[in-house]
Design a protein around this motif. Sequence first.
Motif, PDB file in Angstrom:
ATOM      1  N   PHE A   1     -29.814  51.002 -63.219  1.00 10.58           N
ATOM      2  CA  PHE A   1     -29.783  51.090 -64.672  1.00 10.58           C
ATOM      3  C   PHE A   1     -28.883  49.968 -65.186  1.00 10.58           C
ATOM      4  CE2 PHE A   1     -32.207  54.846 -65.069  1.00 10.58           C
ATOM      5  CZ  PHE A   1     -31.878  55.666 -63.999  1.00 10.58           C
ATOM      6  N   PRO A   2     -29.122  49.505 -66.414  1.00 12.12           N
ATOM      7  CA  PRO A   2     -28.330  48.391 -66.965  1.00 12.12           C
ATOM      8  C   PRO A   2     -26.833  48.658 -66.892  1.00 12.12           C
ATOM      9  CG  PRO A   2     -30.202  48.862 -68.391  1.00 12.12           C
ATOM     10  CD  PRO A   2     -30.177  49.949 -67.354  1.00 12.12           C
ATOM     11  N   GLY A   3     -26.090  47.668 -66.406  1.00  5.59           N
ATOM     12  CA  GLY A   3     -24.640  47.765 -66.357  1.00  5.59           C
ATOM     13  C   GLY A   3     -24.094  48.574 -65.196  1.00  5.59           C
ATOM     14  N   GLU A   4     -24.986  49.059 -64.330  1.00  3.97           N
ATOM     15  CA  GLU A   4     -24.527  49.857 -63.191  1.00  3.97           C
ATOM     16  C   GLU A   4     -24.899  49.183 -61.885  1.00  3.97           C
ATOM     17  OE1 GLU A   4     -25.300  54.135 -65.493  1.00  3.97           O
ATOM     18  OE2 GLU A   4     -26.015  53.839 -63.444  1.00  3.97           O
ATOM     19  N   GLY A   5     -24.225  49.617 -60.810  1.00  7.06           N
ATOM     20  CA  GLY A   5     -24.631  49.161 -59.496  1.00  7.06           C
ATOM     21  C   GLY A   5     -25.905  49.865 -59.074  1.00  7.06           C
ATOM     22  N   PRO A   6     -26.668  49.263 -58.167  1.00  6.62           N
ATOM     23  CA  PRO A   6     -27.902  49.915 -57.708  1.00  6.62           C
ATOM     24  C   PRO A   6     -27.587  51.159 -56.889  1.00  6.62           C
ATOM     25  CG  PRO A   6     -27.525  47.843 -56.537  1.00  6.62           C
ATOM     26  CD  PRO A   6     -26.450  47.958 -57.547  1.00  6.62           C
ATOM     27  N   ALA A   7     -28.467  52.137 -56.979  1.00 11.76           N
ATOM     28  CA  ALA A   7     -28.311  53.392 -56.247  1.00 11.76           C
ATOM     29  C   ALA A   7     -29.498  53.584 -55.321  1.00 11.76           C
ATOM     30  CB  ALA A   7     -28.201  54.554 -57.224  1.00 11.76           C
ATOM     31  N   LEU A   8     -29.223  53.993 -54.093  1.00 11.63           N
ATOM     32  CA  LEU A   8     -30.295  54.229 -53.128  1.00 11.63           C
ATOM     33  C   LEU A   8     -31.193  55.355 -53.613  1.00 11.63           C
ATOM     34  CD1 LEU A   8     -31.551  53.769 -50.328  1.00 11.63           C
ATOM     35  CD2 LEU A   8     -29.970  55.517 -49.474  1.00 11.63           C
ATOM     36  N   LEU A   9     -32.497  55.091 -53.573  1.00 12.70           N
ATOM     37  CA  LEU A   9     -33.471  56.076 -54.031  1.00 12.70           C
ATOM     38  C   LEU A   9     -34.143  56.754 -52.832  1.00 12.70           C
ATOM     39  CD1 LEU A   9     -34.744  56.987 -56.756  1.00 12.70           C
ATOM     40  CD2 LEU A   9     -36.477  55.235 -56.398  1.00 12.70           C
ATOM     41  N   ILE A  10     -34.695  55.957 -51.955  1.00  6.19           N
ATOM     42  CA  ILE A  10     -35.434  56.445 -50.798  1.00  6.19           C
ATOM     43  C   ILE A  10     -35.577  55.281 -49.835  1.00  6.19           C
ATOM     44  CG2 ILE A  10     -37.656  55.920 -51.900  1.00  6.19           C
ATOM     45  CD1 ILE A  10     -38.856  58.379 -50.515  1.00  6.19           C
ATOM     46  N   ALA A  11     -35.721  55.579 -48.542  1.00  5.11           N
ATOM     47  CA  ALA A  11     -35.833  54.504 -47.557  1.00  5.11           C
ATOM     48  C   ALA A  11     -36.791  54.917 -46.450  1.00  5.11           C
ATOM     49  CB  ALA A  11     -34.465  54.167 -46.979  1.00  5.11           C
ATOM     50  N   ILE A  12     -37.354  53.926 -45.766  1.00  5.30           N
ATOM     51  CA  ILE A  12     -38.291  54.192 -44.690  1.00  5.30           C
ATOM     52  C   ILE A  12     -38.007  53.259 -43.521  1.00  5.30           C
ATOM     53  CG2 ILE A  12     -40.077  52.564 -45.484  1.00  5.30           C
ATOM     54  CD1 ILE A  12     -42.161  54.745 -44.687  1.00  5.30           C
ATOM     55  N   ARG A  13     -38.242  53.752 -42.316  1.00  2.00           N
ATOM     56  CA  ARG A  13     -38.141  52.896 -41.133  1.00  2.00           C
ATOM     57  C   ARG A  13     -39.525  52.364 -40.781  1.00  2.00           C
ATOM     58  NH1 ARG A  13     -33.716  55.240 -36.999  1.00  2.00           N
ATOM     59  NH2 ARG A  13     -32.488  56.449 -38.474  1.00  2.00           N
ATOM     60  N   SER A  14     -39.540  51.250 -40.088  1.00  2.00           N
ATOM     61  CA  SER A  14     -40.811  50.601 -39.790  1.00  2.00           C
ATOM     62  C   SER A  14     -41.680  51.387 -38.818  1.00  2.00           C
ATOM     63  CB  SER A  14     -40.569  49.195 -39.238  1.00  2.00           C
ATOM     64  OG  SER A  14     -39.767  49.256 -38.077  1.00  2.00           O
ATOM     65  N   VAL A  15     -41.137  52.405 -38.190  1.00  2.61           N
ATOM     66  CA  VAL A  15     -41.940  53.235 -37.264  1.00  2.61           C
ATOM     67  C   VAL A  15     -42.752  54.293 -38.023  1.00  2.61           C
ATOM     68  CG1 VAL A  15     -40.426  52.869 -35.308  1.00  2.61           C
ATOM     69  CG2 VAL A  15     -39.988  54.792 -36.848  1.00  2.61           C
ATOM     70  N   SER A  16     -42.481  54.446 -39.309  1.00  5.54           N
ATOM     71  CA  SER A  16     -43.192  55.440 -40.116  1.00  5.54           C
ATOM     72  C   SER A  16     -44.145  54.740 -41.072  1.00  5.54           C
ATOM     73  CB  SER A  16     -42.201  56.269 -40.932  1.00  5.54           C
ATOM     74  OG  SER A  16     -41.278  56.910 -40.101  1.00  5.54           O
ATOM     75  N   ASP A  17     -45.151  55.475 -41.538  1.00  3.47           N
ATOM     76  CA  ASP A  17     -46.032  54.876 -42.538  1.00  3.47           C
ATOM     77  C   ASP A  17     -45.913  55.569 -43.890  1.00  3.47           C
ATOM     78  OD1 ASP A  17     -49.008  56.274 -40.948  1.00  3.47           O
ATOM     79  OD2 ASP A  17     -47.352  57.227 -42.013  1.00  3.47           O
ATOM     80  N   LYS A  18     -45.145  56.631 -43.935  1.00  4.28           N
ATOM     81  CA  LYS A  18     -44.981  57.336 -45.200  1.00  4.28           C
ATOM     82  C   LYS A  18     -43.655  58.081 -45.198  1.00  4.28           C
ATOM     83  CE  LYS A  18     -47.209  60.943 -47.990  1.00  4.28           C
ATOM     84  NZ  LYS A  18     -48.335  61.902 -48.051  1.00  4.28           N
ATOM     85  N   LYS A  19     -43.003  58.051 -46.372  1.00  2.37           N
ATOM     86  CA  LYS A  19     -41.772  58.822 -46.530  1.00  2.37           C
ATOM     87  C   LYS A  19     -41.787  59.410 -47.923  1.00  2.37           C
ATOM     88  CE  LYS A  19     -37.445  60.124 -45.645  1.00  2.37           C
ATOM     89  NZ  LYS A  19     -36.345  59.151 -45.537  1.00  2.37           N
ATOM     90  N   GLU A  20     -41.560  60.729 -47.985  1.00  2.00           N
ATOM     91  CA  GLU A  20     -41.641  61.405 -49.275  1.00  2.00           C
ATOM     92  C   GLU A  20     -40.323  62.099 -49.581  1.00  2.00           C
ATOM     93  OE1 GLU A  20     -45.190  63.670 -49.334  1.00  2.00           O
ATOM     94  OE2 GLU A  20     -44.914  64.385 -51.387  1.00  2.00           O
ATOM     95  N   ASP A  21     -39.907  62.032 -50.838  1.00  2.00           N
ATOM     96  CA  ASP A  21     -38.704  62.734 -51.268  1.00  2.00           C
ATOM     97  C   ASP A  21     -38.901  63.133 -52.727  1.00  2.00           C
ATOM     98  OD1 ASP A  21     -35.111  61.959 -51.313  1.00  2.00           O
ATOM     99  OD2 ASP A  21     -36.233  63.761 -51.807  1.00  2.00           O
ATOM    100  N   GLY A  22     -39.306  64.368 -52.917  1.00  5.53           N
ATOM    101  CA  GLY A  22     -39.563  64.845 -54.273  1.00  5.53           C
ATOM    102  C   GLY A  22     -40.700  64.078 -54.927  1.00  5.53           C
ATOM    103  N   ARG A  23     -40.446  63.453 -56.049  1.00  2.00           N
ATOM    104  CA  ARG A  23     -41.495  62.715 -56.768  1.00  2.00           C
ATOM    105  C   ARG A  23     -41.682  61.298 -56.222  1.00  2.00           C
ATOM    106  NH1 ARG A  23     -40.534  61.296 -61.642  1.00  2.00           N
ATOM    107  NH2 ARG A  23     -38.271  61.635 -61.714  1.00  2.00           N
TER     108      ARG A  23
END
Lengths: 112, 111
Positions: free
Chosen positions: B39-61
């Motif tokens: 968001f403007p004026g803030e540092g970035p926040a981690l949302l979701i992450a995936i490793r290359s061994v997976s093809d899909k990662k889901e977390d809520g929406r």
Amino acid sequence: AQTIHQWPVAEIKAVGSPLSLGCTIKGKSSPNLYWYWQATGGTLQQLFYSITVGQVESVVQLNLSASRPKDDQFILSTEKLLLSHSGFYLCACPPPSAETLYFGSGTRLTVL
Amino acid sequence: QQQVRQSSQSLTVWEGETAILNCSYENSAFDYFPWYQQFPGEGPALLIAIRSVSDKKEDGRFTIFFNKREKNLSLHIKDSQPGDSATYFCAARRNYNVLYFGSGTKLTVEP
């Protein structure tokens, strides 16, 4: 809980003047620490990282230097600021059990 | 040479739609791909992450779809809300201490 404190929140400095930005980590011992720079509206560019006290690795040269004087402290500095140094400086640290980075709230630097 | 590319500088969707943000990368050695929300004026926040061994990662929406062969990934935000309006950065890691970021996609969710 781990916290990242950056200071100052904002700075306005003249070209050619010195700069020192600080970052302190609480709640985690011997953290890996990172400095990032973000131009206004731009992407994040990693500048430095440090694994231990007294050791700093440079990722990109921007006429800046960094030091790790204490386990929980990371300092970014230069003796002579350039206009191109303007932007948002972010300190980052990995959380205890994750592979990626958490960022501080940043320091906004304006060089005039 | 940019290591991580985000094809869209900006994206606008209506509230309730699915926003799709795309990302591609150059280096096959990248093994971990976080997405950050800023968001403007803030540092970035981690949302979701995936490793290359997976093809899909889901977390809520939020869902990441990853295609290792094509070297691309996408972030899907289901049921987008105005509060999701932010800049989203795709990133990639080659070793533990260096993280490359894309140029960001500014998402606007219109009510």
